[in-house]
Write an enzyme that holds these catalytic residues in place. Structure first.
Site, PDB file in Angstrom:
ATOM      1  N   GLU A 182       0.858  -1.189   0.000  1.00 19.77           N
ATOM      2  CA  GLU A 182       0.000   0.000   0.000  1.00 19.77           C
ATOM      3  C   GLU A 182       0.885   1.227   0.000  1.00 19.77           C
ATOM      4  O   GLU A 182       1.942   1.247   0.650  1.00 19.77           O
ATOM      5  CB  GLU A 182      -0.889   0.020   1.253  1.00 19.77           C
ATOM      6  N   CYS A 199      -6.548   1.384   2.936  1.00 16.38           N
ATOM      7  CA  CYS A 199      -7.359   2.599   2.910  1.00 16.38           C
ATOM      8  C   CYS A 199      -7.123   3.376   1.619  1.00 16.38           C
ATOM      9  O   CYS A 199      -8.008   4.095   1.159  1.00 16.38           O
ATOM     10  CB  CYS A 199      -7.041   3.461   4.124  1.00 16.38           C
ATOM     11  N   ASN A 213     -12.408  -2.936   1.195  1.00 18.81           N
ATOM     12  CA  ASN A 213     -11.324  -2.998   2.169  1.00 18.81           C
ATOM     13  C   ASN A 213     -11.866  -2.707   3.552  1.00 18.81           C
ATOM     14  O   ASN A 213     -12.212  -1.573   3.836  1.00 18.81           O
ATOM     15  CB  ASN A 213     -10.238  -1.976   1.833  1.00 18.81           C
ATOM     16  N   GLU A 214     -11.979  -3.717   4.354  1.00 18.96           N
ATOM     17  CA  GLU A 214     -12.431  -3.608   5.751  1.00 18.96           C
ATOM     18  C   GLU A 214     -13.501  -2.529   5.941  1.00 18.96           C
ATOM     19  O   GLU A 214     -13.453  -1.762   6.887  1.00 18.96           O
ATOM     20  CB  GLU A 214     -11.247  -3.416   6.718  1.00 18.96           C
TER      21      GLU A 214
HETATM   22  O1  AHR Z   1      -2.183  -1.365   6.842  1.00 21.33           O
HETATM   23  C1  AHR Z   1      -2.530  -0.064   7.164  1.00 21.33           C
HETATM   24  C2  AHR Z   1      -4.026   0.178   7.124  1.00 21.33           C
HETATM   25  O2  AHR Z   1      -4.651  -0.645   8.052  1.00 21.33           O
HETATM   26  C3  AHR Z   1      -4.717  -0.189   5.839  1.00 21.33           C
HETATM   27  O3  AHR Z   1      -4.675   0.821   4.913  1.00 21.33           O
HETATM   28  C4  AHR Z   1      -6.113  -0.431   6.255  1.00 21.33           C
HETATM   29  O4  AHR Z   1      -6.748  -1.374   5.441  1.00 21.33           O
HETATM   30  C5  AHR Z   1      -5.988  -0.859   7.688  1.00 21.33           C
HETATM   31  O5  AHR Z   1      -6.790  -0.109   8.501  1.00 21.33           O
END
Ligand code: AHR
Length: 852
Positions: free
Chosen positions: A256, A452, A580-581
Site C-alpha cells: 500500500e 485505505c 477494504n475492511e
Molecule cells: O495497513 C494499514 C491500514 O490498516 C490499511 O490501509 C487499512 O486497510 C488498515 O486499517
C-alpha cells in the site's frame, strides 16, 4: 423530563424467561450515553425497582458510534432504543451539531450490533435527540433540529425512511428517565427485559474482560510468569502418512502507498512533484511549487495552467528570464542519490513561450559539484526531451537544477530522473534493493494498491485503476489518504509487471463503491457511496480491469493498451478483491453485492475476494461473514492488528472455521511491534495458519514498507531511507515462511511435558511438505525464556537426506535487529533438537531426489 415507563415486550419476555431462584423473571434496563463523553456510546444498567441501578460491566460500551473520522467524530448523543415484538432491538441517535442524519442500528441480543447506517433526512437541518417508537407496524422517529423544529419520519423496514414531515411539539415525546448508576447521575431510556438477557450480557462482558487481560500477556513479564521454570522437555511426533492439502499460496505481501512506500520509496523516480501537481488537497501547506525552489537572480518563476501538456496534468512551471543566473532546483525525496558510473534517464517537457530555441541546462549537482549535465533547446510546442546521464560520483543528497541559458519565457513540466538500474532493469520500475527484499520473501501474491488507499478518503478519492495506466504524464494523480500525494507513476501496469517479475499472483483490491467509513472529506454522509445509478459504470470499470489484464490484444481495445505498454501476453489475473475492511452498512452491502455478483456473473473464472471488516470479531466481522456465506463468496479478506498475547492465546482461532465454506485471506495482520516478541508471536500464528491452510489460503503482514521520517503507521515490515533498507525481525519470519512454505500439511503432535497452559501454549510447531521439491519442512517456535529439549520422531525418513538445513532466529524477546543464521543439522527417524529460548527455527529436510 417526565419519568416514563417503557412498554414491556410480552412476546419477547415469554419466549426467553425461565424462572430462576435468585433472580426475577425480568428487570428494568436503562440504556444511556454520556453527554460529556459522546465517544463512550451506549451503556446499560439494570434495576428491579427503578430505584437502585447496577451498571452492566465496568462502564462497558455496548455499541459506539461509527460515524465520521477518528478523533473529532464517532460521537453518540441521546440514543433511543426499542424492542420489537420479535425480540430485536432497534436504536437511533444523533451524531453531531450539523449533520442532517441520525444513526440506525439493530441487535438481537444487545451484544452484537448491526453495522450502522446514517439515513439522510432531506428536510430539517441538524438532527438532534431522535426518539424511536413503533406505531401501526412502522418505525417512527421524531426528532428536533437545532432550530427547535420537530420532524417525523417513518420506515417499514428500518432502512428506507420517509421524507421527514414537520410535526407539532406535542408529538415529540422523549422517553427519558433519570437514574443514579454506580453513584453517577445518568439519563436514558428504560425498557423491560428478561433477566436472562442481562445475565448473558454480564457473562459476555466478564468473558471479554478476561480475554482482554489474557491477551495482554507480554514477555516483559516472563521473569515472574515463569519464575522457577525448569528445563522444558517436549516431543514432536510426526506422522508422515497423515496429511492434508493446504494452500501453497499462504505467504504473500500487501503493498500500500502508506509511509511513502510508492513515491519516494519502491517507485524509483528521484524527482519529487515532477509534474507540479502537488496541491493543498495533498497536504494543507503544499502547492505546485512544493519541493522546488528558485535560486539566484534574473528569472521569475510562475505556475500556469493554460494549454498544459495534458488535461490530467494541468499545472506547469514557467521561467521568465531577463538575465541568466537563476536555477530551478528539485531536492528529490529527501535528496537525490546517485552512484558513480550508473546511468539515469532524464526527461522533461519544454515549451518555448517567447522566441524559439530557448536553451536550458539541466544538471545533477552535489553542492557545487556537477555530477552529470545536459542542455536542451525548447521549441514552441510542448515536446518531451530525453537523455541518459552517467553519474560522475556518488551522492546522497544531490539536487536536480534547471538553469535557463538564454533570456525569455519557457514552460517546463514533468521533469523526471529515473535510475536505469531498477529491479530487473524495468523502465519506470522499482527501486532495486527494496524490490529484491520483497522478492526474497517468495511471495505467492501481491495485494495492491491498498488498504485505505484503495477505498479512499471520500468518494473523489476512490482509487480508479484506469487513471494509473498509459503515458506517465497522462495519468491522474490524487491526494493520498495518508497525507501526501500519489503520482500514480507506480500504476496498475507497473504493479502487474512487478508481480510477474517476482513470480507472484496479482491481487488487485478495488473499492466496493464506497470510500473509507472514516472519511473526513466529501461532506456529510460519511461512508457515502457511489450513487446506485452510477454503479453500472463503476462495475464496468472493474470488468474492464479483467479485460485489460487478461484480454486478447488482437481483439480487445483494452488489452491493446496493455500490449502497447509493453505486455502483449495476458497477465493472467486470477483474483480480484472488492472492498477494504469497510463498514458493512446497508449502503455498502447494496453496492458490494452488486459488484461481486456482476463480476462473478461475467467472469466466473475470477476468484472474488470479499471483505469482513477491520477486526477479528464484532459487527462488521459477523455481518461481513454472513454476507460471504449467503453469497457463497470464494474468499474473504480478514484484518486484525493485535497484541502478541492475542496470537499466543488464540492459536485455535481458525480450527473452528467451517472447512467447506468461504475461505480466508488474512490480508492484514501484525502484532503491534518490531521486537523479537512480536516476530515470534507472528511466527506462532503462521504455524497455526499452516495447520489451517485448508481454510486460510493466503496471508500478508501489514503494512509492508515505511520510509524513515515519513512514517504514518508503525510497526511495518521493512523500514528504509534513500540509501539503506532495514528489514525487521518480523520480515525475516515472513521471509523464512515464504521460502519454506508447503502444499501439504503433515499432522504432528507436539507434547510439552508441562501441564501448565502458560508454558505449553508458548511452544508451537508446524510440519509441511513442499510437493514441488518433495522437501519436508519443520517450523518450531519457542516463546519461552528457557530452551526446550525436543525429541523429534519422524517415523521413517527413508528417501530424505540426513544432512538438513537449520535456520534460526533467536535473541532476547525485546531485541529488534536480529537476523536468521543458517547451519546444518543431522536428522534421522528420531533426533533431538534443542529450541533456543525465544527462537524460531526452520528445519528443511531435502528429498533424496534434490541435488546434494
Ligand atoms: O495497513 C494499514 C491500514 O490498516 C490499511 O490501509 C487499512 O486497510 C488498515 O486499517
Amino acid at each position: 423530563m417526565p419519568l416514563m415507563f417503557a412498554a414491556i415486550c410480552p412476546t419477547a419476555l415469554n419466549a426467553t424467561v425461565k424462572k430462576s431462584e435468585n433472580h426475577p423473571d425480568s428487570v428494568y434496563l436503562l440504556s444511556y450515553a454520556t453527554p460529556s463523553n459522546p465517544k463512550e456510546g451506549i451503556r446499560l444498567a439494570y434495576s428491579i425497582d427503578q430505584k437502585n441501578w447496577i451498571g452492566i460491566g465496568n462502564n462497558h460500551s455496548f455499541v459506539r458510534s461509527d460515524f465520521g473520522t477518528w478523533g473529532a467524530e464517532k460521537n453518540m448523543f441521546s440514543p433511543s432504543v426499542i424492542q420489537d415484538t420479535d425480540g430485536t432491538w432497534y436504536a437511533v441517535w444523533s451524531l453531531n451539531q450539523r449533520s442532517p442524519q441520525f444513526a440506525t442500528t439493530l441487535t438481537h441480543d444487545l451484544w452484537i450490533w448491526k453495522p450502522q447506517d446514517y439515513p439522510f433526512m432531506t428536510k430539517g437541518k441538524n438532527v438532534i435527540n431522535p426518539v424511536i417508537t413503533k406505531e401501526n407496524g412502522k418505525f417512527v422517529v421524531t426528532y428536533k433540529t437545532t432550530e427547535g423544529e420537530v420532524y417525523r419520519t417513518e420506515s417499514s423496514d428500518f432502512k428506507q425512511w420517509s421524507v421527514p414531515e414537520k410535526t407539532s411539539e406535542n408529538n415529540y415525546k422523549p422517553k427519558l428517565t433519570q437514574a443514579i448508576v454506580n453513584g453517577i447521575e445518568r439519563e436514558g431510556e428504560v425498557n423491560r427485559v428478561a433477566w436472562q438477557t442481562v445475565e448473558k450480557l454480564i457473562t459476555n462482558v466478564e468473558a471479554a474482560a478476561f480475554r482482554a487481560q489474557r491477551d495482554n500477556e507480554r514477555m516483559a513479564d516472563d521473569e515472574w510468569r515463569f519464575k522457577g521454570l525448569k528445563e522444558v522437555k517436549a516431543s514432536l511426533n510426526v506422522n508422515l502418512n497423515d496429511t492434508k492439502a493446504i494452500s501453497s499460496d499462504l505467504i504473500g505481501i500487501f503493498f500500500e502507498d502508506i509511509n511513502y512506500a510508492a513515491d519516494g520509496g519502491l517507485y524509483a523516480e528521484l524527482i519529487q512533484n515532477r509534474d507540479f501537481e502537488y496541491s493543498k488537497s495533498d497536504r494543507g501547506e503544499w502547492n505546485s511549487q512544493t519541493s522546488w525552489t528558485l535560486q539566484g537572480e534574473g528569472s521569475e518563476w510562475t505556475i500556469e495552467t493554460e494549454n498544459p501538456i495534458h488535461a490530467n496534468n494541468s499545472h506547469y512551471s514557467v521561467l521568465n528570464t531577463t538575465k541568466t543566473g537563476a536555477q530551478l532546483i528539485n531536492g528529490g525525496f529527501d535528496g537525490i542519490v546517485t552512484k558513480k558510473g550508473e546511468k539515469y534517464i532524464l526527461s522533461l517537457f519544454l515549451r518555448s513561450l517567447s522566441k524559439n530555441g530557448q536553451k536550458l541546462r539541466v544538471s545533477i549537482k552535489n553542492g557545487s559539484e556537477i555530477i552529470a549535465t545536459s542542455t536542451f533547446s525548447a521549441s514552441s510546442a510542448w515536446k518531451q526531451y530525453k537523455t541518459t546521464l552517467t553519474a560522475k560520483s556518488d551522492a546522497d543528497n544531490a539536487t536536480l537544477c534547471i538553469e535557463p541559458l538564454s533570456e525569455g519565457k519557457v514552460g517546463i513540466d514533468f521533469v523526471s530522473l529515473f535510475p536505469q538500474n531498477t529491479y530487473k532493469k524495468r523502465t519506470n520500475g522499482m527501486r532495486a534493493d527494496l524490490a529484491q527484499l520483497l522478492a526474497d520473501i517468495h511471495p505467492r501474491f501481491v495485494r495492491f494498491p491498498g488498504g485505505c488507499a484503495t477505498h479512499g478518503n471520500g468518494i473523489d478519492n476512490i482509487y480508479h485503476w484506469k487513471n494509473t495506466i498509459g503515458p506517465l504524464h497522462e495519468r491522474k494523480g490524487n491526494f493520498n489518504i495518508w497525507g501526501y500525494h500519489q503520482s500514480m507513476g507506480l500504476g496498475f501496469y507497473e504493479y502487474f509487471q512487478f508481480c510477474e517479475d517476482i513470480g507472484a499472483e496479482p491481487l488487485p483490491v478495488l473499492a466496493a463503491g464506497v470510500p473509507c467509513q472514516n472519511s473526513s472529506r466529501g461532506g456529510d454522509g460519511q461512508q457515502g457511496g457511489i450513487p446506485m445509478d452510477e454503479m453500472d459504470e463503476y462495475l464496468q470499470e472493474l470488468l474492464d480491469l479483467i479485460e485489460w489484464a487478461n484480454g486478447d490484444a488482437k481483439t480487445s481495445s483494452l488489452a491493446r493498451l496493455r500490449a502497447e505498454a509493453g505486455h502483449p501476453k495476458p497477465f493472467n489475473l486470477k483474483y480480484l478483491g472488492i472492498g477494504n475492511e469497510d463498514l458493512i452498512s446497508d449502503v455498502f452491502t447494496e453496492r458490494y453485492n452488486y459488484l461481486c455478483r456482476g463480476i462473478r456473473a461475467k467472469h466466473p473464472e475470477i476468484t472474488v475476494v470479499g471483505t469482513v471488516g477491520p477486526f477479528f470479531e464484532g459487527s462488521d466481522y459477523e455481518y461481513g461473514w454472513q454476507i460471504a456465506k449467503e453469497e457463497k463468496l470464494p474468499i474473504v479478506d480478514e484484518h486484525y492488528y493485535n497484541s502478541p498475547g492475542w496470537f499466543i492465546n488464540n492459536q485455535k482461532f481458525y480450527d473452528k472455521y467451517e472447512r467447506n465454506s468461504t475461505k480466508v485471506y488474512l490480508g492484514e495482520y501484525a502484532s503491534r511491534g518490531n521486537n523479537l516478541e512480536n516476530a515470534l508471536a507472528e511466527g506462532v500464528h503462521i504455524t497455526n495458519l499452516e495447520r489451517n491452510g485448508d481454510v486460510v489460503v493466503m496471508s500478508s503482514y501489514a503494512p509492508l514498507l515505511a520510509k524513515e521520517k515519513h512514517t504514518q503507521w508503525n510497526p511495518d515490515l521493512i523500514y528504509f531511507n534513500n540509501t539503506e533498507v532495514k528489514p525487521t525481525v518480523n520480515y525475516y519470519i515472513q521471509q523464512l515462511c515464504g521460502q519454506n512454505s508447503g502444499s501439504q500439511y503433515i499432522y504432528n503432535n507436539l507434547n510439552v511435558e508441562d501441564n501448565n497452559e502458560a508454558v505449553f501454549k508458548r511452544v508451537a510447531s508446524s510440519v509441511v511438505k513442499d510437493e514441488k521439491t518433495g522437501d519436508l519442512i519443520l517450523k518450531l517456535v519457542n516463546c519461552l525464556p528457557s530452551s526446550v529439549k525436543l525429541d523429534i520422531n519422524l517415523g521413517s525418513i527413508e528417501g530424505y537426506q540426513k544432512a538438513a538445513s537449520k535456520t534460526v532466529i533467536t535473541g532476547n524477546y525485546n531485541e529488534r535487529n536480529l537476523k536468521p543464521t543458517v547451519s546444518s543439522i543431522e536428522v534421522s527417524d528420531k533426533f533431538d533438537y534443542e529450541l533456543p529460548r525465544y527462537s524460531f527455527t526452520v528445519i528443511r529436510i531435502k528429498h533424496d531426489t534434490a541435488k546434494k
